[in-house]
Design a protein around this motif. Structure first.
Motif: not given
Length: 245
Positions: A81-83, A89-90, A136-140
């Protein structure tokens, strides 16, 4: 708009020619398909114990792979998650997600079968990797859409990073995460039958063997049982979404 449709029609004609599609082949295929379907009915359920063992193994593969994939998706999705996380890390986290999404579960299952041998473990690992790529993609992405006001408010209380995640992030994405998870479980139920065809365990192996023996009435019985399992899984997934959302 007409030019687009005309271009599409011309491309269909061109592609059909390149693929050697002819009307004679189509008609011949219909005749052979009718013969094939005729040999499938009536379905033969006398070997129900063999089907039950395969279905149970497919169900176990789907549940274990879903549980492992979802648990691993939580930290990976959070790191992606970039926010909430810095780019250092992202970027690796998103690279892992992209790698997990790069190949179809069948291809991954073949790789694991070659690496560790035939059996349900190869199927579990293949579906676990696929689950990480999807959940993981949708969660991020869900985390990136949250309101940061709640995050800042919890941070202002002096909470630790995990406290911020538990108190400010998860409440905003929990309903969506449950939806992602139930969908992935439903998807893994379907994919667990496919990975068995390449040696990943489950009912897919039984189905492939029946095809090789030209035992088409037993094939029909297996297909009906797979459809019943998928429909049952859909009912359970719908119930879980309504209960926890």
């Amino acid at each position: 708009m007409r030019a687009v449709w005309l271009g599409f029609a011309l491309y269909v004609v061109y592609a059909s020619g390149r693929l050697n599609f002819t009307w004679d082949r189509f008609v011949t295929g219909l005749d052979r398909g009718a013969v094939f379907l005729g040999r499938m009915f009536p379905p033969e359920f006398t070997r129900w114990q063999l089907m039950a063992e395969g279905l149970l193994e497919s169900l176990q593969i789907a549940i274990i792979a879903s549980a492992a994939g979802i648990l691993l998706s939580l930290p990976i999705g959070l790191l992606a998650a970039r926010n909430l996380m810095p780019a250092v890390v992202t970027v690796p986290a998103r690279a892992i997600i992209a790698l997990a999404r790069s190949f179809h579960p069948i291809i991954v299952a073949i790789i694991f079968v070659k690496a560790i041998g035939f059996g349900p473990l190869a199927g579990i690992l293949a579906l676990t990797l696929g689950s990480i790529g999807f959940v993981a993609k949708l969660f991020a992405e869900a985390i990136e859409e949250i309101s940061l006001k709640q995050v800042e408010a919890v941070r202002a209380t002096g909470a630790s990073f995990m406290g911020v995640v538990i108190m400010a992030v998860l409440p905003q994405v929990l309903a969506r995460f449950i939806g992602f998870s139930t969908y992935q479980l439903d998807s893994n139920l379907r994919n667990s039958t496919m990975v068995g065809i390449v040696g990943g365990g489950g009912i897919g192996g039984t189905l492939f063997s029946a095809f090789q023996r030209f035992d088409y009435d037993f094939v029909a019985a297996i297909l009906i049982s797979i459809i019943a399992m998928i429909m049952l899984g859909e009912v359970i997934a719908t119930w879980l979404r309504r209960t926890f959302q």
